[in-house]
Design a protein around this motif. Sequence first.
Motif, PDB file in Angstrom:
ATOM      1  N   ASP A 195       0.718  -1.276  -0.133  1.00 38.53           N
ATOM      2  CA  ASP A 195       0.083   0.259  -0.014  1.00 38.53           C
ATOM      3  C   ASP A 195       0.883   1.049  -0.036  1.00 38.53           C
ATOM      4  OD1 ASP A 195      -1.749  -1.827   0.598  1.00 38.53           O
ATOM      5  OD2 ASP A 195      -2.523  -1.132   2.591  1.00 38.53           O
ATOM      6  N   LYS A 196       2.344   1.118  -0.377  1.00 39.31           N
ATOM      7  CA  LYS A 196       3.037   2.255  -0.022  1.00 39.31           C
ATOM      8  C   LYS A 196       2.435   3.554  -0.728  1.00 39.31           C
ATOM      9  CE  LYS A 196       7.892   3.578  -0.391  1.00 39.31           C
ATOM     10  NZ  LYS A 196       9.304   3.416  -0.667  1.00 39.31           N
ATOM     11  N   GLU A 197       2.422   3.336  -1.835  1.00 45.55           N
ATOM     12  CA  GLU A 197       1.746   4.486  -2.886  1.00 45.55           C
ATOM     13  C   GLU A 197       0.545   5.379  -2.357  1.00 45.55           C
ATOM     14  OE1 GLU A 197       3.752   5.995  -5.231  1.00 45.55           O
ATOM     15  OE2 GLU A 197       5.179   4.459  -4.402  1.00 45.55           O
ATOM     16  N   ALA A 198      -0.267   4.412  -2.091  1.00 46.83           N
ATOM     17  CA  ALA A 198      -1.825   4.937  -1.612  1.00 46.83           C
ATOM     18  C   ALA A 198      -1.467   5.513  -0.082  1.00 46.83           C
ATOM     19  CB  ALA A 198      -2.636   3.556  -1.206  1.00 46.83           C
ATOM     20  N   VAL A 199      -0.550   5.001   0.642  1.00 46.24           N
ATOM     21  CA  VAL A 199      -0.337   5.737   1.782  1.00 46.24           C
ATOM     22  C   VAL A 199       0.227   7.099   1.817  1.00 46.24           C
ATOM     23  CG1 VAL A 199       0.877   5.676   4.160  1.00 46.24           C
ATOM     24  CG2 VAL A 199      -0.182   3.597   3.464  1.00 46.24           C
ATOM     25  N   LEU A 200       1.455   7.032   0.748  1.00 47.53           N
ATOM     26  CA  LEU A 200       1.940   8.215   0.688  1.00 47.53           C
ATOM     27  C   LEU A 200       1.250   9.414  -0.086  1.00 47.53           C
ATOM     28  CD1 LEU A 200       5.398   7.174  -0.438  1.00 47.53           C
ATOM     29  CD2 LEU A 200       4.983   8.008   1.636  1.00 47.53           C
ATOM     30  N   ASN A 201       0.424   8.988  -1.199  1.00 49.07           N
ATOM     31  CA  ASN A 201      -0.321   9.937  -1.723  1.00 49.07           C
ATOM     32  C   ASN A 201      -1.347  10.759  -0.739  1.00 49.07           C
ATOM     33  OD1 ASN A 201       0.862   9.326  -4.178  1.00 49.07           O
ATOM     34  ND2 ASN A 201      -0.732   7.720  -4.712  1.00 49.07           N
ATOM     35  N   ARG A 202      -1.713   9.909   0.217  1.00 50.22           N
ATOM     36  CA  ARG A 202      -2.604  10.374   1.384  1.00 50.22           C
ATOM     37  C   ARG A 202      -1.739  11.548   1.955  1.00 50.22           C
ATOM     38  NH1 ARG A 202      -5.510   6.975   6.180  1.00 50.22           N
ATOM     39  NH2 ARG A 202      -7.148   8.392   6.572  1.00 50.22           N
ATOM     40  N   TYR A 203      -0.452  11.400   2.082  1.00 52.51           N
ATOM     41  CA  TYR A 203       0.131  12.277   2.961  1.00 52.51           C
ATOM     42  C   TYR A 203       0.962  13.470   2.288  1.00 52.51           C
ATOM     43  CZ  TYR A 203      -1.328   9.730   6.966  1.00 52.51           C
ATOM     44  OH  TYR A 203      -2.278   9.103   7.836  1.00 52.51           O
ATOM     45  N   GLU A 204       1.278  13.025   1.039  1.00 48.96           N
ATOM     46  CA  GLU A 204       2.288  13.826   0.167  1.00 48.96           C
ATOM     47  C   GLU A 204       1.996  15.501   0.498  1.00 48.96           C
ATOM     48  OE1 GLU A 204       4.625  13.671  -3.867  1.00 48.96           O
ATOM     49  OE2 GLU A 204       2.735  12.450  -3.791  1.00 48.96           O
ATOM     50  N   ASP A 205       1.036  15.835   0.118  1.00 52.33           N
ATOM     51  CA  ASP A 205       0.941  17.398   0.348  1.00 52.33           C
ATOM     52  C   ASP A 205       1.221  17.899   1.571  1.00 52.33           C
ATOM     53  OD1 ASP A 205       0.004  17.245  -2.247  1.00 52.33           O
ATOM     54  OD2 ASP A 205      -2.016  17.574  -2.057  1.00 52.33           O
ATOM     55  N   ALA A 206       0.899  17.161   2.746  1.00 50.99           N
ATOM     56  CA  ALA A 206       0.782  17.647   4.041  1.00 50.99           C
ATOM     57  C   ALA A 206       2.709  17.690   4.395  1.00 50.99           C
ATOM     58  CB  ALA A 206       0.255  16.709   4.944  1.00 50.99           C
TER      59      ALA A 206
END
Length: 1125
Positions: A438-449
């Motif tokens: 799930d690495k990409e999904a998790v990172l996408n969720r937080y990338e902007d922050a």
Amino acid sequence: MASEEASLRALESLMSEFFHDCTTNERKREIEELLNNFAQQVGAWRFCLYFLSSTRNDYVMMYSLTVFENLINKMWLGVPSQDKMEIRSCLPKLLLAHHKTLPYFIRNKLCKVIVDIGRQDWPMFYHDFFTNILQLIQSPVTTPLGLIMLKTTSEELACPREDLSVARKEELRKLLLDQVQTVLGLLTGILETVWDKHSVTAATPPPSPTSGESGDLLRNLLHSPSSAKLLNQPIPLLDADSEYVCSLALECLAHLFSWIPLSASITPSLLTTIFHFARFGCDIRARKMASVNGSSQNCVLGQERGRLGVLAMSCINELMSKNCVPMEFEEYLLRMFQQTFYLLQKITKDHNTHTVKNRLEELEESYIEKFTDFVRLFVSVHLRRIESYSQFPVVEFLTLLFKYTFHQPTHEGYFSCLDIWTLFLDYLTSKIKSRLGDKEAVLNRYEDALGLLLTEVLNRIQFRYNQAQLEELDDETLDDDQQTEWQRYLRQSLEVVARVMELLPTHAFSTLFPVLQDNLDVYLGLQQFVVTSGSGHRLNITAENDCRRLHCSLRDLSSLLQAAGRLAEYFTGDVFAARFSDAFTVVERLVKVTLYGSQIKLYNIETAVPSVLKPDLIDVHAQSLAALQAYSHWLAQYCSDAHRQNTQQFVTLISTTMDAITPLISTKVQDKLLLSACHLLVSLATTVRPVFLISIPAVQKLFNRITDASAQRLADKAQVLVCRALSNILLLPWPNLPENEQQWPVRSINHASLISALSRDYRNLKANAVAPQRKMPLDDTKVIIHQTLSVLEDIVENVSGESTKSRQICYHSLQESVQVSLALFPAFIHQSDVTDEMLSFFLTLFRGLRVQMGVPFTEQIIQTFLNMFTREQLAESILHEGSTGCRVVEKFLKILQVVVQEPGQVFKPFLPSIVSLCMEQVYPIIAERPSPDVKAELFELLFRTLHHNWRYFFKSTVLASVQRGLAEEPMENEPQFSAIMQAFGQSFLQPDIHLFKQNLFYLETLNTKQKLYHKKPFRTTMLFQFVNVLLQVLVHRSHDLLQEEIGIAVYNMASVDFDGFFAAFLPEFLSGCDGVDANQKNVLGRNFKMDRDLPSFTQNVHRLVNDLRYYRLCNDSLPPGTVKL
């Protein structure tokens, strides 16, 4: 009554005299003795009761209460029951009659004395103790008094001290838990009543939660809660009495929440009410009104209101800190989060007239601290539970945390928030590692922050954006971690940057590099302003504003270089190829910058503001070298690639770096810069190891400088580092090359000549030692010994983990110096500072090169030492030469530790003399000394002797022990074994807790590895002696910090022979216990259950210890001649 009256007057005058400035210490001691003797008299309490009701003197009242406290806590068992009844009746009456007029500290002390009686007698003999407290709370006139009594009861009865039996402690906790629901109901009632009475619109409590609401709650965790309407009501203005009552009620709740389990007793209406009061802390309007109205009373009221907010947040945080949340409480917890985040949004909301920072500045500092604690607990304890729900509005939460972090009014507040981000980023990293799919999904969720966080943290460390705040930071005073406030600020900020880099490497690099590049351009552009003046070079920037801007740019460049260095680890390993071009860009820039600094000698340039700009220029130069050093592992990986592809690019990088380093290795360069250059040189020689390093002209120049006897020697630390680098260039194998291409013969000759040059003066000392007429002054000799041995020891230490060939060459070069050292040793045996350095050198040799030294020479060294360290010499070193002398003996023992650990039979012949040296010469000198010097090393040597030479004492083979069982293992050298064990036993009777912990660990290790406790000599004569000593240590509470370890050791010893422990040892131990009668001994024996598992057994041990201490306390308190039934 005359005698009581006269006693009171006498006591008042004694107290006044005692606290008078002119009273001598001698007279104070006399008065103290007089007062203590009075307090010990039977019936003294009657006088004290009279004193309390008849005096207004604070000292007299305090003394009288101390007499009561002593009577109740230490002598209560021996007080006649009639007297007890009288005391139980009189003290509460006294409290009721005078509580409004007594000073608060006297009133609180009297409350504690009454609670102490309850601790002993409730409910059996003081059945209305708790009912009275509840009645006091319910009567409006005495509510404050009842709340003080309740809080004191919670403090003293829920977690009582050890002067109660375990059974009584358990009983009290159960009795209090039975009252929790009633108490919480009363406290809720008090807080709600005050709120409703003063608020504009009456508050109705929210409905009880129903099970279907969790999802909605999660989704709306950062939206207005159902109680938002209530939480938006104007905060009522409370009168002083109401505020006082509410603060007492919240203090009670905070203490109750610290020990009661989370349960339905903590109702939604109670939580909502606590949140109402939490708003007092963020009510700027009320604080403003208080300060506008101006009177000091209004200001105090404003502070009191703020304090209510702090107390309410303390209650919330007590609940938050509990990790174990029952299912039925989870929804309440979500409600709490929702309401707290609502308050957090209120205090971080932008108003037209107020920036967020202004709002936070106007709030009380302790209130903000409580909010920060709340967020930390949310992230560290509960985020794992909540973040996994898809409904959790994670981005809104991070936005809120972001605003809160970057508007903190103090540095400490900002540090605390950075800690929270670090916790969050650690959580995120470990989550990704456990769910790589799930690495990409998790990172996408937080990338902007995370991107925003990175940018803002980088801005915060730059003077360009944050000069006013950064200039407030102290960069001179070192804290306990040996860093200044500025260094701590930078380090914590860079840790956050590094963690973001780990999660989002490309994004982080593209954010950092352009900023670094901008500041580098300014620095590289300075060359055009360098002009030649009479005395050298000068920087032609003089305008004050330009100097200030340059200062800021240089400080920022220094910080960004540290950031670039901190990120080096994220370019190596598996990602080397993928991120090669980014890393190469950074390294190329760093090499260019270091060369530029060395070439135009910015560190020696004259500036308009030398006190500011010169340190800035030196720091940037040093940081560029340090940042380049951080990339040494990347360079090593590049080196192995370059070896395969033979690229010129790599050779150029290394040659240019050497051109940057060499000019700096000079006595004319400032230490900070010199050491940075030396460390970089060591990393190139040790980590990168390019084959061509030795053929670079700059390196050859360096060899010539260091081996030239006429050249000025560098400062000690720098000299050691440069010699280490040069030695490593010749000694360490080149990576990726077969043995036959390593050019060992040439390198060996070069290394021998290097060491020969470095040790020239030292080797000449041997002739001086032999021919006294040529003696040089002692101080000069000491300097030569210190300078040479520090270099040689460092060289050996750095090669100790390397290949056999490297160590062989090293020893071959050193051989003559080692023999000189052994020849000089006896001549300096009475100079402990020289002996210390020599033994350090020999210790390093033994650890790193003992195989290369060969058996005959090693034996010669050991024999020399054993001969030199006679009983007299040891006594002189330990007793008369202070810490240096002790260090000498400790190093000698460390050398012997290496010897006894050597496998094989080579050094076994030395064992008898080593054990005899320990037990007959060293141990008698140190055994009775309270100082811990030498003891730790001696016991480590004894442990290593046993651990690595078990068969020196126990001969049996595996086959024999299988045939015979464990029972009759043949024993050799039994007297020595017994003496060693005796010494271990003695060490447990001494106060040094570190030695105790170390030796307990050694015994436990010997038991785990060699079954020490099962061996016949130990089992039959020593086992229960050790158990006895350990139990006595627990009873005397001399090593309380090690309770758990001692309990486990007692279990491991007892488990060898449980039957013997329960049937023989325990009754014998109890019969030998002083201060307890036969009946109490029986009770102690009966309460020690025959459990054989570790947790139950250790619980029984601690129960026995606690109750034995309690009985002794009770018996000591009985008047002489008391008949005990």
